[in-house]
Design a protein around this motif. Structure first.
Motif, PDB file in Angstrom:
ATOM      1  N   TYR A 292       0.954  -1.188  -0.185  1.00 53.57           N
ATOM      2  CA  TYR A 292       0.159  -0.365   0.154  1.00 53.57           C
ATOM      3  C   TYR A 292       1.159   1.621  -0.151  1.00 53.57           C
ATOM      4  O   TYR A 292      -0.027   2.001  -0.390  1.00 53.57           O
ATOM      5  CB  TYR A 292      -0.984   0.303   1.140  1.00 53.57           C
ATOM      6  CG  TYR A 292      -1.713  -1.300   1.180  1.00 53.57           C
ATOM      7  CD1 TYR A 292      -2.875  -1.652   0.645  1.00 53.57           C
ATOM      8  CD2 TYR A 292      -1.337  -1.826   2.352  1.00 53.57           C
ATOM      9  CE1 TYR A 292      -3.197  -2.731   1.048  1.00 53.57           C
ATOM     10  CE2 TYR A 292      -1.633  -3.267   3.294  1.00 53.57           C
ATOM     11  CZ  TYR A 292      -2.820  -3.931   1.807  1.00 53.57           C
ATOM     12  OH  TYR A 292      -3.230  -4.990   2.563  1.00 53.57           O
ATOM     13  N   ASN A 293       2.278   1.259   0.404  1.00 48.62           N
ATOM     14  CA  ASN A 293       3.236   2.179   0.783  1.00 48.62           C
ATOM     15  C   ASN A 293       3.427   2.796  -0.294  1.00 48.62           C
ATOM     16  O   ASN A 293       4.639   3.394  -0.447  1.00 48.62           O
ATOM     17  CB  ASN A 293       3.641   2.007   2.494  1.00 48.62           C
ATOM     18  CG  ASN A 293       2.707   2.705   3.695  1.00 48.62           C
ATOM     19  OD1 ASN A 293       1.322   3.503   3.448  1.00 48.62           O
ATOM     20  ND2 ASN A 293       3.257   1.840   4.763  1.00 48.62           N
ATOM     21  N   GLU A 380       5.761  -0.038   6.681  1.00 45.12           N
ATOM     22  CA  GLU A 380       4.633  -0.525   6.754  1.00 45.12           C
ATOM     23  C   GLU A 380       4.037   0.283   7.752  1.00 45.12           C
ATOM     24  O   GLU A 380       3.882   0.821   8.092  1.00 45.12           O
ATOM     25  CB  GLU A 380       4.569  -2.422   7.159  1.00 45.12           C
ATOM     26  CG  GLU A 380       4.791  -2.627   7.567  1.00 45.12           C
ATOM     27  CD  GLU A 380       3.836  -2.651   8.864  1.00 45.12           C
ATOM     28  OE1 GLU A 380       4.055  -1.914   9.940  1.00 45.12           O
ATOM     29  OE2 GLU A 380       2.705  -3.576   9.161  1.00 45.12           O
ATOM     30  N   ARG A 381       1.666   0.235   7.530  1.00 42.65           N
ATOM     31  CA  ARG A 381       1.499   1.331   7.398  1.00 42.65           C
ATOM     32  C   ARG A 381       1.506   0.797   9.165  1.00 42.65           C
ATOM     33  O   ARG A 381       0.733   1.699  10.083  1.00 42.65           O
ATOM     34  CB  ARG A 381      -0.208   0.686   7.348  1.00 42.65           C
ATOM     35  CG  ARG A 381       0.040   0.812   5.691  1.00 42.65           C
ATOM     36  CD  ARG A 381      -1.525   0.064   5.698  1.00 42.65           C
ATOM     37  NE  ARG A 381      -2.244  -0.720   5.476  1.00 42.65           N
ATOM     38  CZ  ARG A 381      -3.761  -1.624   5.933  1.00 42.65           C
ATOM     39  NH1 ARG A 381      -4.169  -0.532   4.890  1.00 42.65           N
ATOM     40  NH2 ARG A 381      -3.528  -2.532   5.852  1.00 42.65           N
TER      41      ARG A 381
END
Length: 537
Positions: A292-293, A380-381
């Motif tokens: 996602y990043n 990561e998130r």
């Protein structure tokens, strides 16, 4: 057996509606209502209507190939090359992805049903264009011959039996079913017709979005290479291997050749290798595995699903870590330590930061720490380092599992790179290096010496030449060259390795030859008594 070669007017019939197609370029695509032959069908009345049907087939292929599910999932996720772990609630989908990799699918698996519906529907529309009563031009007939052969090939490869019906029969008659040599004969006949009528094109960029003699020869070579699998003999006929060699030589004579610069082949620019590319966006091949990043101005981030097994990664030469510019072979790619300055070939700098967009995202196999455009290590998130790992383990107990994975498990894979645009419409389907390796395999299987052919490709890709050549070397080389290009399942079956064990495969599927074919959708067995459910289902 029905005389489909005489009339060229055989039509399948099935009743499940086709799913909505993604990635179509226009509204000229095959509609769900076309899944049944009209009771009063008397051929296509005008050449213009036939040409529009050919356009519809091209547009439908865009969806069939551009999707990350359906044929792509059956071809790749069911192999040692790719898997989709569940990450929290992401990619759970009631286990549909895990079932494919574990070989625990059932006859109601939606992607299996979709493949049956889509490619049988393509066969139907092609057969309408080929019907002897249709006012189709020679160009339309040549394209339709190719598409029908491709559709029959896909259904035969995946299901082992193909429903066909004469268009002049009453619409409610049960379709006849072709298997083995009968289905192969239809494919070969259609492709020979296609070769006669399609244009001859060389490596020419935009022109190769349309099928050509080379594309038909490529598919015909595939058919002969797999004939002993499709007809169930499991015994190679040297005449088939000789035909593969001759067909590839004819493709070479059209100007196709191996191309240096492996990942440049997957750009939307002309090259010597692309025989046929599909006018569908390559976003699925980029974003379905990226975190996602990992972002570009065009796309807010990846979808964090698709990954590869460590055993597949280990097929490639190179050190454990995969840093771009290291000593690994070219096809393994690598992770950049930062982005490149604006102005890098084929890139843009839409956000004006002086760094070419997307150049911080690597090629090939992404393993270990990932970096942002300025070289900052990404997280990561949850704030932990974004380090793609070999293992797939549960975040709950740390044990190997396809459930409950965190955001960083699994080495990620991509051949198409967002630095050249995250949703460019240019996906390669037929490539010359595959033809080159088909010829090498045919030579090997018929007692010839194919070592120099394989080494020519390896040296071009920055790998060490082999001192000898085995069957294992051939399947490994095909994996290294053709990963995520739709052919891994087909290759593993031909080499007798599709039923071997790999990580997370259901133990009941190991050594189970029944899994080499997918089940016929249950509704089709009910509707057509000429279909017989494949063994094991």
């Amino acid at each position: 057996m029905i005389n489909y070669l005489k009339t060229r007017s055989k039509i399948l019939m099935f009743s499940l509606p086709a799913l909505v197609l993604f990635f179509s370029c226009t509204n000229l695509e095959i509609e769900p209502t076309d899944s049944l032959l009209a009771a009063n069908f008397e051929g296509i009345r005008t050449a213009e209507e036939a040409a529009s049907q050919v356009t519809a087939m091209y547009n439908s292929i865009n969806g069939y190939i551009g999707d990350q599910a359906n044929l792509y999932a059956l071809s790749e996720v069911t192999t040692d090359e790719m898997l989709v772990p569940t990450r929290g609630s992401d990619w759970g989908d009631n286990g549909i992805w895990r079932q494919l990799h574990q070989h625990s699918w059932t006859p109601d698996h939606s992607y299996i049903t979709n493949v049956w519906n889509q490619w049988n529907e393509l066969q139907l529309v092609a057969s309408e264009v080929l019907d002897s009563r249709s006012a189709s031009s020679p160009d339309s007939r040549a394209a339709a011959s190719f598409f029908r052969a491709l559709a029959v090939y896909v259904i035969l490869d995946n299901f082992g039996q193909v429903p066909i019906r004469d268009t002049e029969a009453p619409p409610l008659d049960d379709p006849a079913v072709l298997t083995g040599e009968d289905a192969i004969a239809l494919i070969v006949s259609d492709l020979n017709d296609a070769i006669s009528g399609l244009p001859a094109t060389g490596p020419s960029g935009a022109e190769n979005v349309n099928v050509s003699k080379a594309a038909a020869r490529y598919l015909l070579a595939k058919t002969h290479l797999n004939r002993h699998i499709f007809n169930g003999t499991r015994t190679v006929d040297n005449a088939d291997m000789a035909r593969v060699i001759a067909l590839v030589d004819e493709i070479t004579a059209d100007g196709y050749a191996l191309e240096a610069g492996f990942f440049d082949i997957f750009r939307d620019t002309p090259d010597n290798e692309t025989i046929w590319w599909i006018n569908t966006q390559v976003g699925n091949r980029i974003w379905n595995g990226l975190h996602y990043n990992l972002v570009t101005p065009e796309q807010s981030g990846g979808w964090n699903g698709f990954s590869t097994l460590s055993e597949f990664y280990d097929l490639f030469e190179g050190p454990e870590e995969n840093i771009l510019g290291g000593t690994q072979e070219e096809r393994r790619g690598g992770v950049p330590l930062q982005g490149e300055p604006a102005g890098a070939d084929g890139t843009v700098d839409d956000d004006g930061d002086g760094i070419a967009d997307g150049t911080h995202i690597g090629f090939g196999f992404l393993k270990g720490q990932q970096y942002g455009p300025t070289g900052t290590p990404l997280t990561e998130r949850g704030g932990a380092p974004l380090v793609f790992s070999r293992e797939f383990v549960s975040a709950v107990d740390g044990q190997p599992n396809l459930l409950d994975n965190d955001e960083i498990t699994g080495i990620r894979v991509l051949k198409y790179n967002p630095r050249y645009g995250g949703f460019v419409s240019h996906e390669i389907f037929f490539r010359y290096s595959d033809a080159h390796l088909m010829k090498a395999e045919a030579m090997f299987r018929s007692g010839g010496d194919a070592l120099s052919m394989v080494n020519d490709l390896r040296v071009l890709r920055g790998a060490q030449p082999l001192g000898s050549l085995s069957e294992q070397d051939l399947i490994d080389e095909r994996g290294r060259e053709l990963y995520i290009e739709f052919w891994r399942r087909n290759d593993l079956i031909r080499f007798g390795q599709y039923t071997r064990d790999w990580e997370f495969k259901d133990p009941a599927a190991v050594g189970n030859g029944d899994r080499e074919l997918f089940p016929i959708p249950a509704t089709q067995i009910i509707l057509n008594p000429n279909l017989v459910q494949n063994p094991g289902y």
